[in-house]
Scaffold this motif. Structure first.
Motif, mmCIF file in Angstrom:
data_model
loop_
_atom_site.group_PDB
_atom_site.id
_atom_site.type_symbol
_atom_site.label_atom_id
_atom_site.label_comp_id
_atom_site.label_asym_id
_atom_site.label_seq_id
_atom_site.Cartn_x
_atom_site.Cartn_y
_atom_site.Cartn_z
ATOM 1 N N UNK A 18 35.881 60.674 35.753
ATOM 2 C CA UNK A 18 37.135 60.453 35.047
ATOM 3 C C UNK A 18 38.352 60.885 35.867
ATOM 4 N N UNK A 19 38.247 61.985 36.611
ATOM 5 C CA UNK A 19 39.399 62.438 37.384
ATOM 6 C C UNK A 19 39.791 61.391 38.427
ATOM 7 N N UNK A 20 38.810 60.883 39.139
ATOM 8 C CA UNK A 20 39.109 59.852 40.127
ATOM 9 C C UNK A 20 39.617 58.577 39.491
ATOM 10 N N UNK A 21 38.991 58.166 38.381
ATOM 11 C CA UNK A 21 39.415 56.945 37.698
ATOM 12 C C UNK A 21 40.837 57.074 37.161
ATOM 13 N N UNK A 22 41.178 58.244 36.629
ATOM 14 C CA UNK A 22 42.533 58.436 36.112
ATOM 15 C C UNK A 22 43.574 58.356 37.230
ATOM 16 N N UNK A 23 43.207 58.807 38.434
ATOM 17 C CA UNK A 23 44.123 58.668 39.573
ATOM 18 C C UNK A 23 44.238 57.212 40.028
ATOM 19 N N UNK A 24 43.167 56.421 39.809
ATOM 20 C CA UNK A 24 43.167 55.019 40.223
ATOM 21 C C UNK A 24 44.024 54.137 39.329
ATOM 22 N N UNK A 25 44.140 54.501 38.058
ATOM 23 C CA UNK A 25 44.675 53.567 37.073
ATOM 24 C C UNK A 25 46.103 53.132 37.365
ATOM 25 N N UNK A 26 46.997 54.076 37.656
ATOM 26 C CA UNK A 26 48.398 53.695 37.879
ATOM 27 C C UNK A 26 48.567 52.783 39.105
ATOM 28 N N UNK A 27 47.984 53.116 40.278
ATOM 29 C CA UNK A 27 48.097 52.156 41.391
ATOM 30 C C UNK A 27 47.505 50.789 41.064
ATOM 31 N N UNK A 28 46.351 50.782 40.364
ATOM 32 C CA UNK A 28 45.721 49.499 40.030
ATOM 33 C C UNK A 28 46.573 48.706 39.047
ATOM 34 N N UNK A 29 47.123 49.375 38.035
ATOM 35 C CA UNK A 29 47.983 48.683 37.066
ATOM 36 C C UNK A 29 49.231 48.142 37.753
ATOM 37 N N UNK A 30 49.795 48.927 38.667
ATOM 38 C CA UNK A 30 50.986 48.466 39.388
ATOM 39 C C UNK A 30 50.703 47.192 40.173
ATOM 40 N N UNK A 31 49.534 47.126 40.813
ATOM 41 C CA UNK A 31 49.165 45.916 41.551
ATOM 42 C C UNK A 31 48.756 44.784 40.608
ATOM 43 N N UNK A 32 48.199 45.136 39.436
ATOM 44 C CA UNK A 32 47.654 44.119 38.532
ATOM 45 C C UNK A 32 48.728 43.384 37.741
ATOM 46 N N UNK A 33 49.887 43.992 37.538
ATOM 47 C CA UNK A 33 50.912 43.358 36.701
ATOM 48 C C UNK A 33 51.305 41.991 37.256
ATOM 49 N N UNK A 34 51.553 41.927 38.538
ATOM 50 C CA UNK A 34 51.904 40.638 39.154
ATOM 51 C C UNK A 34 50.733 39.657 39.037
ATOM 52 N N UNK A 35 49.495 40.164 39.209
ATOM 53 C CA UNK A 35 48.327 39.286 39.134
ATOM 54 C C UNK A 35 48.137 38.725 37.721
ATOM 55 N N UNK A 36 48.387 39.565 36.713
ATOM 56 C CA UNK A 36 48.284 39.086 35.328
ATOM 57 C C UNK A 36 49.261 37.935 35.094
ATOM 58 N N UNK A 37 50.494 38.128 35.536
ATOM 59 C CA UNK A 37 51.516 37.087 35.342
ATOM 60 C C UNK A 37 51.150 35.809 36.080
ATOM 61 N N UNK A 38 50.652 35.949 37.315
ATOM 62 C CA UNK A 38 50.293 34.774 38.100
ATOM 63 C C UNK A 38 49.112 34.034 37.486
ATOM 64 N N UNK A 39 48.054 34.778 37.100
ATOM 65 C CA UNK A 39 46.888 34.137 36.512
ATOM 66 C C UNK A 39 47.225 33.480 35.172
ATOM 67 N N UNK A 40 48.084 34.115 34.390
ATOM 68 C CA UNK A 40 48.485 33.530 33.107
ATOM 69 C C UNK A 40 49.220 32.208 33.318
ATOM 70 N N UNK A 41 50.122 32.176 34.285
ATOM 71 C CA UNK A 41 50.879 30.932 34.532
ATOM 72 C C UNK A 41 49.976 29.848 35.100
ATOM 73 N N UNK A 42 49.051 30.226 36.010
ATOM 74 C CA UNK A 42 48.116 29.240 36.554
ATOM 75 C C UNK A 42 47.219 28.684 35.460
ATOM 76 N N UNK A 43 46.690 29.565 34.620
ATOM 77 C CA UNK A 43 45.785 29.123 33.552
ATOM 78 C C UNK A 43 46.516 28.251 32.532
ATOM 79 N N UNK A 44 47.762 28.601 32.241
ATOM 80 C CA UNK A 44 48.526 27.814 31.270
ATOM 81 C C UNK A 44 48.792 26.406 31.794
ATOM 82 N N UNK A 45 49.264 26.313 33.028
ATOM 83 C CA UNK A 45 49.553 24.984 33.583
ATOM 84 C C UNK A 45 48.273 24.168 33.737
ATOM 85 N N UNK A 46 47.162 24.836 34.150
ATOM 86 C CA UNK A 46 45.891 24.118 34.264
ATOM 87 C C UNK A 46 45.393 23.627 32.916
#
Length: 321
Positions: free
Chosen positions: A182-210
């Motif tokens: 849990x300690x390592x995972x809790x340290x991972x979450x913020x960097x991963x979420x920061x990188x994932x926000x753009x990916x969520x938006x991109x995948x949502x737009x790609x999936x919607x247009x497709x």
């Protein structure tokens, strides 16, 4: 299929050779390693001896062939700053970058694709407008500012997650990873979420247009006319066709996350290869920069090759062209 794979392998080999020439010219010919390494008290004889030791006084063709030979043997030299083999330093930092990148891609696919499909199937609902607005905002926020907001919200105000560092690690087949405790995972979450926000938006737009494009194709109309249920229609017909651009983009984005997550790793003090590259550029540690460029090139070529093969499996027309 075999001829398609062999063609892609040949193209990938040519690309790797071209990139090795560019890296060699950029790092070994344009800059002078003797000037970087020589101290102020070096005499002319010392400089000549250093040039002979580094091999930079040999013809360029000989230097390039030696450069290729060393790379083929996994020898990327020794770091000027750390005085350790460069490959060891990169392999030490690579697991930290990989686990954050994979987690970010996983979050992006898990959230982005369902949001995009929902938006494409329900174009007039208020939730669709909210999703469209949110994805537009997610595209627009600068990555470093978004990281600072996450730290301010989840670390400073709520005190839910740590703001920096990697935390405790657990050995998995001799490789230290953070996601198994849990300690390592809790340290991972913020960097991963920061990188994932753009990916969520991109995948949502790609999936919607497709989704909007595929739903009005003749075969989808025919399937609905046959009485195929909505759930089966989405799983068997819609998903297979919208996955083609998603697989392509996801492969490229995974390579981009591994190679260019320097801002996120720096803001969160995450000990990955992106932060190592930034520190090496700052200290003019050229062997690490060269090894980084070569390994990232190999990674991108490998990922693109895998994406091409998956693309051909999803769409048989590709491999027959």
């Amino acid at each position: 299929m075999l001829s398609f794979v062999l063609r892609r392998l040949g193209q990938s080999s040519i690309l790797i050779l071209i990139m090795s020439i560019l890296v060699f010219v950029g790092m070994y010919v344009v800059s002078d390693p003797v000037a970087v390494l020589a101290g102020e008290d070096f005499t002319e004889e010392d400089r000549i001896a250093l040039a002979e030791e580094l091999g930079v006084n040999r013809p360029l063709v000989v230097q390039y062939l030696s450069f290729l030979k060393n790379i083929a043997q996994g020898d990327f030299g020794t770091s000027f700053v750390y005085n350790r083999p460069v490959l060891d330093l990169i392999l030490e930092r690579l697991p930290a970058t990989l686990e954050v990148a994979v987690l970010a891609i996983g979050i992006g696919l898990t959230i982005g694709i369902p949001l995009g499909i929902y938006s494409g199937l329900n174009q007039r609902k208020p939730a669709t407008k909210a999703i469209s607005f949110t994805t537009t905002v997610g595209y627009s926020i600068p990555n470093f500012w978004q990281a600072l907001l996450l730290i301010l919200c989840f670390s400073v105000w709520l005190k839910w997650l740590p703001a920096s560092g990697r935390g405790d690690t657990t050995d998995l087949f001799g490789i230290p990873v953070s996601f198994l405790n849990w300690d390592g995972l809790s340290h991972m979450l913020l960097p991963a979420i920061n990188l994932a926000i753009y990916k969520i938006c991109m995948q949502a737009r790609l999936s919607r247009s497709g989704t909007q494009e595929v739903m009005y194709q003749d075969y989808m109309t025919f399937a609905r006319a046959k009485g195929i249920g909505r759930d089966r229609l989405i799983r068997r017909h819609l998903m297979r066709n919208i996955l083609i651009p998603i697989v392509t983009i996801t492969g490229l984005e995974l390579g981009g996350l591994i190679a260019f997550s320097t801002v996120t790793e720096t803001v969160f003090s995450w000990p990955g290869i992106g932060k190592l590259l930034l520190d090496s550029i700052h200290h003019a540690d050229r062997p690490i920069v060269v090894a980084y460029l070569i390994l990232i090139t190999l990674m991108f070529v490998t990922i693109n090759f895998i994406v091409d093969v998956l693309y051909a499996l999803l769409d048989p027309r590709i491999r027959y062209k």
